[in-house]
Each structure stands twice: as C-alpha cells, then as structure tokens.
Scaffold this motif. Structure first.
Motif, PDB file in Angstrom:
ATOM      1  N   LYS A   1       0.838  -1.205   0.000  1.00 38.35           N
ATOM      2  CA  LYS A   1       0.000   0.000   0.000  1.00 38.35           C
ATOM      3  C   LYS A   1       0.879   1.264   0.000  1.00 38.35           C
ATOM      4  N   MET A   2       1.901   1.276   0.864  1.00 32.60           N
ATOM      5  CA  MET A   2       2.787   2.440   0.955  1.00 32.60           C
ATOM      6  C   MET A   2       3.545   2.676  -0.356  1.00 32.60           C
ATOM      7  N   ASN A   3       4.026   1.605  -0.970  1.00 27.78           N
ATOM      8  CA  ASN A   3       4.727   1.740  -2.256  1.00 27.78           C
ATOM      9  C   ASN A   3       3.824   2.370  -3.310  1.00 27.78           C
ATOM     10  N   ARG A   4       2.570   1.916  -3.319  1.00 25.33           N
ATOM     11  CA  ARG A   4       1.605   2.457  -4.297  1.00 25.33           C
ATOM     12  C   ARG A   4       1.349   3.936  -4.037  1.00 25.33           C
ATOM     13  N   LYS A   5       1.185   4.290  -2.766  1.00 24.31           N
ATOM     14  CA  LYS A   5       0.888   5.690  -2.416  1.00 24.31           C
ATOM     15  C   LYS A   5       2.077   6.612  -2.716  1.00 24.31           C
ATOM     16  N   ILE A   6       3.286   6.145  -2.443  1.00 22.00           N
ATOM     17  CA  ILE A   6       4.477   6.959  -2.752  1.00 22.00           C
ATOM     18  C   ILE A   6       4.529   7.249  -4.249  1.00 22.00           C
ATOM     19  N   SER A   7       4.232   6.240  -5.053  1.00 23.58           N
ATOM     20  CA  SER A   7       4.242   6.421  -6.513  1.00 23.58           C
ATOM     21  C   SER A   7       3.210   7.450  -6.959  1.00 23.58           C
ATOM     22  N   GLU A   8       2.093   7.537  -6.223  1.00 23.33           N
ATOM     23  CA  GLU A   8       1.015   8.476  -6.587  1.00 23.33           C
ATOM     24  C   GLU A   8       1.246   9.881  -6.018  1.00 23.33           C
TER      25      GLU A   8
ATOM     26  N   ASP B   1       8.840  14.981  -6.305  1.00 23.05           N
ATOM     27  CA  ASP B   1       9.759  14.799  -7.437  1.00 23.05           C
ATOM     28  C   ASP B   1      10.327  13.375  -7.425  1.00 23.05           C
ATOM     29  N   ALA B   2      10.844  12.971  -8.577  1.00 20.06           N
ATOM     30  CA  ALA B   2      11.295  11.584  -8.769  1.00 20.06           C
ATOM     31  C   ALA B   2      12.384  11.192  -7.769  1.00 20.06           C
ATOM     32  N   THR B   3      13.277  12.123  -7.443  1.00 20.86           N
ATOM     33  CA  THR B   3      14.380  11.828  -6.510  1.00 20.86           C
ATOM     34  C   THR B   3      13.831  11.501  -5.128  1.00 20.86           C
ATOM     35  N   THR B   4      12.872  12.316  -4.651  1.00 19.67           N
ATOM     36  CA  THR B   4      12.276  12.079  -3.327  1.00 19.67           C
ATOM     37  C   THR B   4      11.513  10.763  -3.315  1.00 19.67           C
ATOM     38  N   ARG B   5      10.753  10.515  -4.391  1.00 20.41           N
ATOM     39  CA  ARG B   5       9.999   9.250  -4.462  1.00 20.41           C
ATOM     40  C   ARG B   5      10.960   8.058  -4.425  1.00 20.41           C
ATOM     41  N   TYR B   6      12.058   8.165  -5.147  1.00 26.13           N
ATOM     42  CA  TYR B   6      13.046   7.077  -5.188  1.00 26.13           C
ATOM     43  C   TYR B   6      13.603   6.830  -3.783  1.00 26.13           C
TER      44      TYR B   6
END
Length: 248
Positions: A115-122, A126-131
């Motif tokens: 669930k957390m992985n999905r929410k982070i992607s949404e 910015d891409a760096t923070t998401r990574y």
C-alpha cells in the motif's frame, strides 16, 4: 433515518437504526472501496480485539451502506475533551489498545508495504524524493502485525462499563507496527495537537520498547502516503514532512 445521525464525514454519514449503525457512503464513492472496508472489518472481527460486527452490506437510496452492530458509549476523543484531568489515563488506554492490535495477526489482510509503495508512486513529489522513499521503505524490517491505519481517539468507543471497541477498519493492513504509530503521531499533528502527538509518541516508545528514531524513519513514508488523500489544508505540512528524507 435522518433524525438519528451519529456522525457526518465528507464522504459518508452514519445513522443509528435500533441496535445497528448504518454507514451510508456518498453516491460517487467507489463500490470496491465500500466492499473492501466491509471485507477488512469482517477479517478482523475474530482476531481477539473488540470490533463491532458487520451485519449487512446494502444500498440505501442508490448509495452503498454498511450496517454494523451499534456500540453505545462515548469516543475516547470525547472523553479526553470532557475530562482533561484524566488525559494521561486515557492516553495509556489508547496506547495499550494499539499495542494489543499490533500483537494480533490476520494473514488475509493486504500488506502495508504494498500500500505504501503504491501511495508513494502516486504522491506529488519529485522523482528523486519518491526514489529515496521507496528505497527507505524497502529497507524497513518486514513484519505481519495488524496495523489499523487510522488509529485515532475518535475511532475508539468506550462503553459505560469501560469496554473499548475499535471502529473504522477501512485502512487496515498487516505490516510494521512502527508505521502505524508514525501515522497516529501524524494524525495528532494534522489536528493541531502537537503537544499530544509528542506525549503519545513518548508513551508508545516507552511501552513498546521502540526507539523513537525508528518511528521517525517511517514518518516521511507515512506523510507521502497520507498526502495522496488530497486534502488541500494538509498538503503543505505533509509534503514538507515527506521531503524530509533524512532526519537529523
């Protein structure tokens, strides 16, 4: 039924009907979310904690509704406000209930990490923070404890005889209990109760023998996840927290 309104939320209204509570969702509320909430609650009914049992899922005037047992009592939030001198006692009860929930397992629940992985992607980051958030999440120990996901004093009803019941299982998952504690800490902050948030965190860490730094490592992940709900008044605070990729 309109005379018996118990609570009104942005997407749902809860009524009392005799010995039942009827949660009626807005027309545009997704059917799969309603059915998922009912399924989640049915799954945790028999894990060893007090949960109102689901009686029925139906439609009311074209809107989906879940019918539960009605639990007579006051929310822990009400009790805290009415009896400020007993705040410490209520906070103890609150943390004990959360830890009791964490001591349970329920293998059929969705996984918190997924669930957390999905929410982070949404999340609007910015891409760096998401990574970095995905990487941090991946490095966290994998557990399978029951995590309520919205553990807040307003979701606990205490009967007149002192028996507490835990409500609203729409966000429940199985995973790391510290993520659940981080979310509760965040919920207190979003309500403007920073002092109570700190008090809660100190007590949770003491009772569960968890390092505060460990829960703090979860906070940017949980904040990113919460930011997806799209509440404009919360967005700035949450995205600020999600951007704090390294705590001092």
């Amino acid at each position: 039924m309109s005379d018996n309104v118990i609570a009104v939320r942005p997407t749902k209204t809860i009524y009392r009907e005799g010995d039942a509570a009827v949660k009626v969702f807005e027309k545009d509320y997704a059917k799969y979310d309603v059915l998922n909430e009912a399924l989640n609650q049915a799954r945790v009914e028999n894990i060893g904690i007090n949960v109102p049992k689901i009686l029925e899922v139906k439609t009311v005037d074209g809107k989906w509704a879940i019918v539960y047992e009605y639990i007579e009592g006051k929310t822990l939030d009400q009790l805290m406000k009415e009896n400020p001198d007993k705040l410490d006692e209520y906070l103890e009860l609150f943390v004990d209930l959360q830890m009791k929930t964490h001591s349970c397992t329920c293998p059929m629940l969705n996984k918190l990490k997924d669930k957390m992985n999905r929410k982070i992607s949404e999340a609007d980051l910015d891409a760096t923070t998401r990574y970095e958030l995905h990487t941090r999440l991946e490095s966290m120990p994998k557990h399978n404890k029951v995590c309520h996901g919205d553990f807040d004093p307003s979701n606990i009803i205490v009967k007149d005889d002192g028996t507490p019941f835990i409500l609203d299982w729409s966000h429940v998952t199985q995973g790391n209990a510290s993520a659940d504690a981080a979310r509760t800490y965040l919920l207190f902050h979003l309500r403007g109760e920073a002092e109570l948030a700190d008090k809660y965190l100190d007590l949770f860490c003491k009772k569960s023998d968890t390092a505060k730094q460990y829960i703090q490592k979860w906070m940017p992940i949980v904040a990113a996840s919460q930011s997806v709900k799209g509440k404009p008044e919360e967005r700035e605070l949450l995205l600020g927290w999600a951007n704090v990729v390294e705590y001092d």
